[in-house]
Design a protein around this motif. Structure first.
Motif: not given
Length: 594
Positions: A128, A156-159, A163-166
Motif C-alpha cells: 500500500r 499499480a496506478v495512484v488514485l 494512495h494505491f494498493e497492489t
C-alpha cells in the motif's frame, strides 16, 4: 524623473512575473550610484544612510505565472529585485498597510507499507502506498537489498487521493532467505519508497504415520507449504481460528495424502464435510470436485476398491469465516453392481457429469442417451466391477453401437480383451481368456457413442473348465451370419468336420446364413505347424490374438512356428451362406519346414 520611472517599474514587474528578460535601467548618474544588495542603497526620496529592505521575486517551484503564480508582498517604499538581481525604483502601493506573509504545509514524502510484515513461503503480500502523485504509474520490485531490488513483481496506478494498493505472491526462489526489500517507484524514478518484510523458515518434515498434511498460506496450494505435520485423522473444526500457530485464520489451504489399507474388497462409501472448498482423489482419480467458497456442505461417493493399499488425496481451502473439514469412509453393505461414470465428450476426458451404480451393463438408449445431464449423442461412459471367476476359459462378449473396449485385471496383469473404439453399426465382439486361478477380478468397460442410436451390453460366459490340452471344441451357434447377441445354443464337439448337406446344424437355427464360433485350448510341441481349412462358407481363424486366416473360403493353408512347447487358444469363426454348408479344420507338423 519620478513620472518617467513609474511606467518602467510597472513594465519590469510584469516582465519579472512572466520570467522574461528585463532590460537593465540606464547607468545611474553619479549622484544616484548604488552598491549591490545587501549594502545600504540610496533611493530617490530616501535618506542615503537608511538601509533599504529588498523583496526578491521568484517563481513558485510548482506553480507558473498567472493566477496562483508569484505573489509580491512588500511594505510601502520597498524596492523590488527581479530575476537579474537589479534593484528597481521605489514601488508605491495603493495603501501603506503591509500585506500578511503566507504560510503553507509541505507535501509529505511518498511512502509504502507491506502486509503482513512477516510472511510464509508462497504467501500473498499486499503493498500500500500513500502521498504519491495522483495518476502516476508505480512499479513494484523485490530483492534481498536495496540495490538488488530489481525483480519486477507487479504494478499499480495512484488514485486521486495519492494512495494505491497492489499485491503479489512470494516466489519460491526466496523461500529460504530471512528478509526481503520491496521498492516502489514511479516510472521516471523521480520518487521512490522502501519497505521490508521477514520470511518464516519452513518447519522440517516430521515422521508421518497418518496423513501427510501440507499447510499453505494461500487458497490455492501454491508455493512451498509453511507447515508440514502428521495428522492422525482429517477431522478439524477450526471455526474462526487458525489451523496452527503463526498461520492466518483465513485464506489458507491444506493438502492431505495417505496410503490407506482396504482390508476387504468391495464397494466403499466416502463422506466429506467441509467449509469451504474441497477435492478428493482416489488412486489419482478425481471423485469430489467442489473447489469454491460457501457454507458447510457434505459429499458422499461410492466406488469399488480391491483389498490392499490405495492412495487418497484430499485438498481443502478456507476463504473467510468458519473453517472445518472431515473425512470418513466405510465398506458398503450393498452390492451396487457396476460403478459407472458418464462424460459429455467422446474421450472420457475432464470430469464425469454423472456418477451412479448400474445393476447390469445392458442398455439400449436409442437416440435419447442415459438422461440428464448426459447428452444423447457424443458422450462416453466407463464402468468397473469386480466379479468372481472359476478356473477355466471364459468368453467375453460386448454388443455395442458405437465403440467399446473391455479390460480384465488378472492379478498383476491388465489384459485388453476387446478394442473397438470407432463408429459402427450394432455388432457383437468376442474374445476369450484363460483364468488359471479362481478369484475375484476386476472388469473395466469403456463405451463410445457418436451419432444415432446408443446401445451397449457386456457379459461373460464360462466356456469350459479345461485350461490346457483340451480334447473338445466349444461350439457356439447363432441364428444370424454375424455372431450377434447371445448364441442360440452352445455344445462341446470333438472336432470341426461337418457337412450339413441340405440341412443346417440344428433345428434351432436356419439352414443358411447362420454362424458358428469354435474355441479350444491345445498344447503344441516346438516346430512349424501347418493349419488347413476346407470350406464352402467364409472362415476366420486365430491363434491366441493373432489372426491366421481372414475371410477365407475353399482350401486354405497357413503356417505358424513355435519355439518351444506352447499352450495356445484356437478360435475358428464360420458363416454358412447357403444350404449344404461344410467345414473341416485341422493341423499337423509341417515336415518340409521342420
Amino acid at each position: 524623473m519620478r513620472r518617467l520611472l513609474l511606467p518602467c517599474l510597472a513594465l519590469a514587474v510584469l516582465l519579472t512575473a512572466c520570467e522574461l528578460p528585463v532590460t537593465p535601467t540606464p547607468t545611474p548618474t553619479p549622484e544616484e550610484e548604488e552598491t549591490p544588495f545587501p549594502t545600504p542603497t540610496r533611493v530617490i526620496g530616501r535618506p542615503t544612510d537608511t538601509p533599504v529592505p529588498v523583496v526578491t521575486i521568484s517563481l513558485s517551484p510548482t506553480r507558473g505565472p498567472g493566477p496562483g503564480g508569484p505573489t509580491i508582498i512588500a511594505p510601502f517604499g520597498t524596492p523590488i529585485i527581479g530575476p537579474i538581481g537589479t534593484p528597481l525604483p521605489e514601488l508605491i502601493t495603493p495603501t501603506g498597510t503591509p500585506l500578511p506573509t503566507p504560510t503553507g504545509t509541505p507535501r509529505p514524502p511518498p511512502s509504502i507499507t507491506v502486509d503482513p510484515a512477516t510472511v510464509d513461503p508462497g504467501a500473498r503480500i499486499v503493498v500500500r502506498g500513500a502521498n504519491w502523485v495522483p495518476g502516476q504509474g508505480i512499479l513494484i520490485t523485490l530483492g534481498e537489498s536495496i540495490p538488488e531490488a530489481i525483480y519486477h513483481m507487479t504494478t499499480a496506478v495512484v488514485l486521486g487521493d495519492g494512495h494505491f494498493e497492489t499485491a503479489f505472491f512470494l516466489p519460491d526462489r526466496w523461500s529460504n532467505v530471512p528478509a526481503l526489500v520491496v521498492r516502489a517507484r514511479n516510472y521516471d524514478s523521480s520518487f521512490q519508497a522502501i519497505a521490508t518484510f521477514t520470511i518464516v523458515a519452513p518447519t522440517p518434515t516430521p515422521v508421518i504415520t497418518g496423513w501427510y498434511g501440507e499447510y499453505f498460506g494461500n487458497r490455492d496450494l501454491r508455493g512451498k507449504p509453511i507447515l508440514v505435520r502428521d495428522d492422525r485423522a482429517i477431522d478439524f473444526n477450526w471455526d474462526i481460528g487458525a489451523p496452527a500457530p503463526g498461520m492466518s485464520a483465513d485464506n489458507f489451504s491444506v493438502r492431505w495424502t495417505s496410503q490407506i489399507n482396504i482390508p476387504t474388497e468391495g464397494i466403499y462409501e466416502f463422506n466429506v464435510t467441509s467449509n469451504d472448498g474441497v477435492k478428493m482423489f482416489i488412486d489419482e482419480r478425481l471423485y469430489i470436485n467442489d473447489w469454491q467458497a460457501g457454507d458447510t456442505r457434505s459429499h458422499s461417493i461410492e466406488t469399488t476398491l480391491s483389498s490392499g493399499k490405495h492412495r487418497i488425496r484430499l485438498e481443502y481451502f478456507d476463504a473467510t469465516g468458519p473453517a472445518m473439514i472431515k473425512l470418513d469412509w466405510k465398506l458398503s453393505t450393498r452390492d451396487r453392481g457396476w460403478s459407472a461414470e458418464y462424460y459429455n465428450n467422446t474421450d472420457l476426458g475432464q470430469d464425469p457429469v454423472l456418477r451412479r451404480f448400474d445393476s447390469v451393463l445392458d442398455f439400449n438408449w436409442g437416440n435419447l442417451g442415459p438422461g440428464v445431464p448426459v447428452k444423447g449423442e457424443n458422450f462416453s461412459a466407463y464402468w468397473t466391477r469386480r466379479l468372481n471367476f472359476e478356473t477355466g476359459r471364459y468368453g467375453f462378449y460386448a454388443d455395442a453401437d458405437d465403440g467399446v473396449r473391455v479390460w480384465l485385471d488378472l492379478e498383476d496383469t491388465r489384459k485388453k480383451l476387446i478394442d473397438e473404439w470407432h463408429t459402427a453399426e450394432p455388432k457383437t465382439y468376442f474374445n476369450d481368456m484363460i483364468i488359471p486361478k479362481a478369484g475375484r477380478y476386476s472388469i473395466d468397460v469403456a463405451f463410445l457413442q457418436l451419432l444415432g442410436d446408443a446401445r451397449v451390453h457386456v457379459w461373460r460366459e464360462l466356456l469350459t473348465n479345461c485350461i490346457a490340452d483340451c480334447p473338445d471344441w466349444v461350439g457356439e451357434y447363432y441364428d444370424n451370419p454375424g455372431w450377434r447377441g447371445q448364441p442360440a445354443f452352445r455344445v462341446n464337439e470333438g472336432s470341426i468336420d461337418f457337412n450339413w448337406q441340405n440341412g443346417g446344424p440344428d433345428n434351432r437355427i436356419k439352414a443358411d446364413h447362420f454362424s458358428v464360433r469354435w474355441t479350444r485350448t491345445v498344447t503344441l510341441p516346438p516346430g512349424t505347424f501347418r493349419f488347413e481349412v476346407n470350406t464352402n462358407g467364409i472362415v476366420n481363424m486365430w491363434i491366441d490374438d493373432y489372426m491366421l486366416i481372414v475371410a477365407g473360403s475353399g482350401q486354405l493353408r497357413a503356417f505358424r512356428n513355435f519355439g518351444g512347447e506352447t499352450t495356445v487358444r484356437l478360435r475358428v469363426e464360420f458363416v454358412g451362406v447357403s444350404n449344404g454348408a461344410r467345414i473341416q479344420v485341422g493341423w499337423k507338423p509341417d515336415e518340409l519346414s521342420n
